[in-house]
Design a protein around this motif. Structure first.
Motif, PDB file in Angstrom:
ATOM      1  N   THR A 142       6.994  -5.606 -10.763  1.00 43.70           N
ATOM      2  CA  THR A 142       6.651  -5.149 -12.112  1.00 43.70           C
ATOM      3  C   THR A 142       5.666  -4.006 -11.949  1.00 43.70           C
ATOM      4  OG1 THR A 142       4.685  -6.498 -12.594  1.00 43.70           O
ATOM      5  CG2 THR A 142       6.851  -7.518 -12.990  1.00 43.70           C
ATOM      6  N   ILE A 143       5.828  -2.969 -12.754  1.00 43.48           N
ATOM      7  CA  ILE A 143       4.904  -1.840 -12.779  1.00 43.48           C
ATOM      8  C   ILE A 143       4.630  -1.514 -14.244  1.00 43.48           C
ATOM      9  CG2 ILE A 143       4.502   0.581 -12.191  1.00 43.48           C
ATOM     10  CD1 ILE A 143       6.526   0.220  -9.884  1.00 43.48           C
ATOM     11  N   TYR A 144       3.373  -1.614 -14.647  1.00 48.52           N
ATOM     12  CA  TYR A 144       3.019  -1.286 -16.028  1.00 48.52           C
ATOM     13  C   TYR A 144       2.304   0.057 -16.071  1.00 48.52           C
ATOM     14  CZ  TYR A 144       1.004  -1.419 -20.697  1.00 48.52           C
ATOM     15  OH  TYR A 144       0.653  -1.095 -21.978  1.00 48.52           O
ATOM     16  N   ASP A 145       2.818   0.953 -16.884  1.00 46.21           N
ATOM     17  CA  ASP A 145       2.224   2.267 -17.079  1.00 46.21           C
ATOM     18  C   ASP A 145       1.248   2.183 -18.257  1.00 46.21           C
ATOM     19  OD1 ASP A 145       1.623   4.922 -17.742  1.00 46.21           O
ATOM     20  OD2 ASP A 145       3.599   5.653 -17.147  1.00 46.21           O
ATOM     21  N   LEU A 146      -0.032   2.153 -17.952  1.00 44.03           N
ATOM     22  CA  LEU A 146      -1.053   2.004 -18.987  1.00 44.03           C
ATOM     23  C   LEU A 146      -1.073   3.187 -19.949  1.00 44.03           C
ATOM     24  CD1 LEU A 146      -3.687   0.788 -16.452  1.00 44.03           C
ATOM     25  CD2 LEU A 146      -3.159  -0.538 -18.487  1.00 44.03           C
ATOM     26  N   LYS A 147      -0.686   4.337 -19.465  1.00 43.11           N
ATOM     27  CA  LYS A 147      -0.708   5.541 -20.299  1.00 43.11           C
ATOM     28  C   LYS A 147       0.460   5.569 -21.282  1.00 43.11           C
ATOM     29  CE  LYS A 147      -0.505  10.606 -19.978  1.00 43.11           C
ATOM     30  NZ  LYS A 147      -0.426  11.759 -19.032  1.00 43.11           N
ATOM     31  N   GLU A 148       1.670   5.289 -20.796  1.00 39.32           N
ATOM     32  CA  GLU A 148       2.868   5.392 -21.624  1.00 39.32           C
ATOM     33  C   GLU A 148       3.245   4.082 -22.308  1.00 39.32           C
ATOM     34  OE1 GLU A 148       4.246   8.197 -22.294  1.00 39.32           O
ATOM     35  OE2 GLU A 148       3.051   9.373 -20.874  1.00 39.32           O
ATOM     36  N   GLN A 196       0.823  -1.203   0.000  1.00 34.27           N
ATOM     37  CA  GLN A 196       0.000   0.000   0.000  1.00 34.27           C
ATOM     38  C   GLN A 196       0.865   1.263   0.000  1.00 34.27           C
ATOM     39  OE1 GLN A 196      -3.124   0.476  -0.448  1.00 34.27           O
ATOM     40  NE2 GLN A 196      -3.853  -1.639  -0.390  1.00 34.27           N
ATOM     41  N   TYR A 197       2.037   1.167   0.600  1.00 33.18           N
ATOM     42  CA  TYR A 197       2.969   2.298   0.573  1.00 33.18           C
ATOM     43  C   TYR A 197       3.395   2.598  -0.864  1.00 33.18           C
ATOM     44  CZ  TYR A 197       7.443   4.747   1.139  1.00 33.18           C
ATOM     45  OH  TYR A 197       8.493   5.643   1.044  1.00 33.18           O
ATOM     46  N   ILE A 198       3.686   1.559  -1.643  1.00 35.40           N
ATOM     47  CA  ILE A 198       4.054   1.779  -3.042  1.00 35.40           C
ATOM     48  C   ILE A 198       2.878   2.355  -3.813  1.00 35.40           C
ATOM     49  CG2 ILE A 198       4.923   0.696  -5.152  1.00 35.40           C
ATOM     50  CD1 ILE A 198       6.147  -1.469  -3.440  1.00 35.40           C
ATOM     51  N   VAL A 199       1.674   1.884  -3.512  1.00 28.45           N
ATOM     52  CA  VAL A 199       0.477   2.431  -4.161  1.00 28.45           C
ATOM     53  C   VAL A 199       0.398   3.938  -3.919  1.00 28.45           C
ATOM     54  CG1 VAL A 199      -2.045   2.458  -4.110  1.00 28.45           C
ATOM     55  CG2 VAL A 199      -0.818   0.272  -4.113  1.00 28.45           C
ATOM     56  N   SER A 200       0.656   4.362  -2.681  1.00 26.58           N
ATOM     57  CA  SER A 200       0.591   5.792  -2.376  1.00 26.58           C
ATOM     58  C   SER A 200       1.647   6.568  -3.148  1.00 26.58           C
ATOM     59  CB  SER A 200       0.769   6.026  -0.875  1.00 26.58           C
ATOM     60  OG  SER A 200       2.093   5.717  -0.450  1.00 26.58           O
ATOM     61  N   LEU A 201       2.833   5.974  -3.340  1.00 28.42           N
ATOM     62  CA  LEU A 201       3.873   6.634  -4.125  1.00 28.42           C
ATOM     63  C   LEU A 201       3.490   6.712  -5.597  1.00 28.42           C
ATOM     64  CD1 LEU A 201       7.157   5.105  -2.606  1.00 28.42           C
ATOM     65  CD2 LEU A 201       6.105   7.313  -2.087  1.00 28.42           C
ATOM     66  N   LEU A 202       2.861   5.657  -6.104  1.00 26.93           N
ATOM     67  CA  LEU A 202       2.448   5.661  -7.503  1.00 26.93           C
ATOM     68  C   LEU A 202       1.413   6.751  -7.783  1.00 26.93           C
ATOM     69  CD1 LEU A 202       2.166   1.847  -8.329  1.00 26.93           C
ATOM     70  CD2 LEU A 202       3.645   3.496  -9.500  1.00 26.93           C
ATOM     71  N   LYS A 203       0.541   6.992  -6.826  1.00 25.97           N
ATOM     72  CA  LYS A 203      -0.519   7.983  -7.031  1.00 25.97           C
ATOM     73  C   LYS A 203       0.031   9.385  -7.214  1.00 25.97           C
ATOM     74  CE  LYS A 203      -4.255   5.495  -4.681  1.00 25.97           C
ATOM     75  NZ  LYS A 203      -5.217   5.509  -3.552  1.00 25.97           N
ATOM     76  N   SER A 204       1.250   9.611  -6.746  1.00 21.54           N
ATOM     77  CA  SER A 204       1.811  10.965  -6.829  1.00 21.54           C
ATOM     78  C   SER A 204       3.096  11.039  -7.643  1.00 21.54           C
ATOM     79  CB  SER A 204       2.087  11.498  -5.413  1.00 21.54           C
ATOM     80  OG  SER A 204       2.989  10.662  -4.718  1.00 21.54           O
ATOM     81  N   CYS A 205       3.469   9.959  -8.335  1.00 22.71           N
ATOM     82  CA  CYS A 205       4.768   9.948  -9.016  1.00 22.71           C
ATOM     83  C   CYS A 205       4.728  10.607 -10.390  1.00 22.71           C
ATOM     84  CB  CYS A 205       5.316   8.528  -9.115  1.00 22.71           C
ATOM     85  SG  CYS A 205       4.579   7.527 -10.430  1.00 22.71           S
ATOM     86  N   GLY A 223       4.290   9.549 -13.395  1.00 21.02           N
ATOM     87  CA  GLY A 223       5.035   8.871 -14.450  1.00 21.02           C
ATOM     88  C   GLY A 223       6.495   8.625 -14.163  1.00 21.02           C
ATOM     89  N   ASP A 224       7.022   9.176 -13.051  1.00 23.57           N
ATOM     90  CA  ASP A 224       8.450   9.010 -12.736  1.00 23.57           C
ATOM     91  C   ASP A 224       8.637   7.761 -11.866  1.00 23.57           C
ATOM     92  OD1 ASP A 224      11.128   9.254 -12.353  1.00 23.57           O
ATOM     93  OD2 ASP A 224      11.055  11.203 -11.333  1.00 23.57           O
ATOM     94  N   VAL A 225       8.477   6.604 -12.497  1.00 24.72           N
ATOM     95  CA  VAL A 225       8.571   5.336 -11.772  1.00 24.72           C
ATOM     96  C   VAL A 225      10.000   5.072 -11.314  1.00 24.72           C
ATOM     97  CG1 VAL A 225       8.273   2.836 -11.977  1.00 24.72           C
ATOM     98  CG2 VAL A 225       6.567   4.373 -12.969  1.00 24.72           C
ATOM     99  N   VAL A 226      10.976   5.502 -12.099  1.00 23.40           N
ATOM    100  CA  VAL A 226      12.382   5.277 -11.737  1.00 23.40           C
ATOM    101  C   VAL A 226      12.703   5.931 -10.400  1.00 23.40           C
ATOM    102  CG1 VAL A 226      14.766   5.776 -12.389  1.00 23.40           C
ATOM    103  CG2 VAL A 226      13.146   4.980 -14.115  1.00 23.40           C
ATOM    104  N   SER A 227      12.294   7.174 -10.201  1.00 25.78           N
ATOM    105  CA  SER A 227      12.542   7.853  -8.927  1.00 25.78           C
ATOM    106  C   SER A 227      11.805   7.161  -7.786  1.00 25.78           C
ATOM    107  CB  SER A 227      12.116   9.318  -9.011  1.00 25.78           C
ATOM    108  OG  SER A 227      12.938  10.029  -9.917  1.00 25.78           O
ATOM    109  N   LEU A 228      10.612   6.655  -8.056  1.00 29.18           N
ATOM    110  CA  LEU A 228       9.854   5.927  -7.039  1.00 29.18           C
ATOM    111  C   LEU A 228      10.632   4.701  -6.560  1.00 29.18           C
ATOM    112  CD1 LEU A 228       6.106   4.913  -7.221  1.00 29.18           C
ATOM    113  CD2 LEU A 228       7.844   3.220  -6.719  1.00 29.18           C
ATOM    114  N   VAL A 229      11.128   3.898  -7.499  1.00 29.67           N
ATOM    115  CA  VAL A 229      11.848   2.679  -7.129  1.00 29.67           C
ATOM    116  C   VAL A 229      13.086   3.020  -6.298  1.00 29.67           C
ATOM    117  CG1 VAL A 229      13.138   0.707  -8.034  1.00 29.67           C
ATOM    118  CG2 VAL A 229      10.986   1.379  -9.115  1.00 29.67           C
ATOM    119  N   ARG A 230      13.732   4.124  -6.613  1.00 31.50           N
ATOM    120  CA  ARG A 230      14.948   4.515  -5.881  1.00 31.50           C
ATOM    121  C   ARG A 230      14.659   4.907  -4.429  1.00 31.50           C
ATOM    122  NH1 ARG A 230      17.428   7.845 -11.040  1.00 31.50           N
ATOM    123  NH2 ARG A 230      18.597   6.085 -11.926  1.00 31.50           N
TER     124      ARG A 230
END
Length: 518
Positions: free
Chosen positions: A138-144, A111-120, A122-129
């Motif tokens: 695995t994280i799939y960006d449906l938009k990009e 759920q913590y990762i979910v909260s980060l995804l909601k505000s990232c 599109g910057d998934v790389v910074s989130l993972v770091r």
């Protein structure tokens, strides 16, 4: 511990465009006979491996528009229980396997990762770091149309992938068995697969590689470094113990892969220290899992193996030090016929590892983590006992950080610096990918306190190299800080030799680097 499987079909032509949108959930009841619109043979053959890793829940998700299927399984350790895969804000689909220890986490780490995804944005790389722990994802960006996947810096959780260069078809999985042309993901690489161009970017990393300092110091300062190491290790063990959700920690023991040697005994003692000072709940049992094999080549039985004899003595020392903590030694005896029965399964699980050494190490961890053994009671009666803990602790990483391998003994300071740098940065491939596959197959999660980010960072950059000859600083900690007496002087012994899982037959002239034969 969880299982991850993702299948991207690649170019959708007429013969592959038969997917339908569907979601199916299985609460501890997946039987393997469910037919879904993704009828790919590899995808469906891998599903049973994924189910074994997460016995509490499984789910299948298929997205026709994007041509992707996900299968996920969960071993639930933190509340609230969180189903996977997760669709986040109609933008991302997340699969996560592992444990996070970021200080701001108060509940479920997924759920913590979910909260980060909601505000990232599109910057998934910074989130993972930002993530601190042992994980794969695995994280799939449906938009990009980008699929992000990878492992933590050290690579504590297994993950591999396969790409068809012609069609662009992609598989990502925690484990595959001996099928396909899968490649193990490197530790710390943030892989990005562009479904529009069918290209893979593997240039982004979570952090730079660890570099061991070559500074030296006089031995009279060793106590100062040892005290700081103790504090760092204590905090590492503390967060790995207290992050087990109370409903588990109160009703289920904590297990430790236990050879009786220095590294695992330090971990056991630190767990005991944490339970004494930090934990206020009901009594917790510590299960020390020790494995020994019947070896026809030597004629020795499990109770005669070096690790069993050592474990019995070390267990007594630890019992004396912590009389108020309920500790049991679980003696896992492996008859030769049981070894032969399970051997093909372990060979399959560890693929693409294929050497005799990999097999002899992996099969020892498989049986130890399975935990079917015996416990001797106060009346000296030996009774059958099956492991109850679902979180296992391991002392892996101490040899790489503190110079424990025999081959390091005669190296110069310069040579040792280079070798330790290589060892800690290669542990994801040398050990962790293989070990995670066999241990997790038993539906448990393994935690590595020595491989905590802060422990590694302090050990490689702050402790002088002169204290890392034959694990000198760890031995000092064991003797002076933890009072482990004789255990502190125990020499390094590889598990395959201590448990006698290597060279099992009269054909004992096999080398560890030999490819496994049927």
């Amino acid at each position: 511990m969880c299982g991850i499987l993702l299948h991207y079909l690649g170019s959708l032509d007429g013969s592959r465009n038969d997917l339908i949108d569907e979601v199916h959930e299985y609460d501890e009841s997946y039987s393997g006979d469910r037919v879904c619109s993704d009828g790919d043979g590899t995808f469906n053959e891998i599903i049973p491996y994924i189910v074994s890793r997460g016995p509490n829940y499984s789910s299948l998700r298929v997205n026709r528009e994007h041509g992707i299927s996900w299968f996920s399984s969960i071993l639930s350790l933190r509340q609230p229980f969180t189903r996977q895969s997760i669709v986040v804000d109609e933008r991302y689909v997340l699969q996560f396997n592992g444990e996070l220890y970021n200080s701001e986490i108060s509940g479920n780490d997924t759920q913590y990762i979910v909260s980060l995804l909601k505000s990232c944005d599109g910057d998934v790389v910074s989130l993972v770091r930002k993530l601190d722990g042992g994980f794969a994802y695995t994280i799939y960006d449906l938009k990009e149309g980008n699929i992000y996947f990878g492992r933590d810096t050290i690579g504590k959780r297994s993950l591999c992938y396969s790409i068809d260069e012609n069609s662009g078809e992609l598989f990502i999985s925690s484990v595959t068995g001996t099928r396909g042309t899968f490649v193990d993901c490197l530790g710390g690489v943030i892989y990005t697969y562009d479904t529009k161009t069918h290209t893979l970017d593997d240039t982004k990393v979570i952090r730079d590689k660890y570099v061991v300092t070559d500074m030296t110091d006089e031995l009279e300062n060793e106590s100062q470094y040892m005290e700081l190491l103790y504090g760092t290790l204590y905090e590492s063990v503390k967060k790995r113990v207290l992050s087990i959700h109370p409903t588990h920690i109160e009703n289920s023991p904590i297990s430790i892969l236990f050879s009786g040697g220095l590294d695992c005994s330090v971990i056991v003692a630190l767990i005991c220290e944490v339970l004494k000072t930090e934990y206020k709940g009901p009594n917790i049992v510590l299960e020390l899992l020790n494995v020994g094999f019947e070896n026809p080549r030597t004629g020795k039985m499990p109770h005669e193996t070096p690790d069993r004899l050592l474990a019995v003595n070390s267990y007594k020392i630890i019992q004396e030090l912590y009389p108020d903590i309920d500790i049991c030694l679980v003696e896992v005896d492996v008859p030769y016929d049981e070894y032969l029965r399970v051997r093909p399964k372990v060979v399959d699980l560890i693929y693409p590892k294929q050497t005799e050494m990999d097999l002899s190490i992996a099969i020892a961890f498989y049986f130890a983590s399975r935990g079917h053994g015996f416990v001797t009671n106060s009346d000296n009666e030996r009774n059958k006992y099956n492991r109850n803990g679902i979180v296992l602790f391991s002392g892996l990483g101490a040899d790489e950080l503190y110079g424990g391998y025999h081959s390091f003994a005669n190296k110069s300071i310069e040579e040792l610096t280079v070798e330790l740098t290589r060892q800690i940065n290669n542990i994801h491939d040398r050990n962790l990918n293989r070990d995670d596959k066999v241990i997790a197959d038993n539906g448990v999660e393994v935690r590595y306190p020595f491989l905590d980010e802060e422990v590694i960072q302090y050990s490689v950059s702050q402790i002088p190299i002169s204290y890392k000859v034959n694990k000198g600083i760890l031995r000092k900690l064991a003797l002076e800080k933890l009072q482990l007496r004789d255990i502190a002087q125990e020499p390094k012994r590889a598990i395959q030799f201590g448990a006698r899982s290597a060279k099992m037959t009269k054909d004992g002239n096999k080398n560890g680097t030999d490819v496994i034969k049927a």
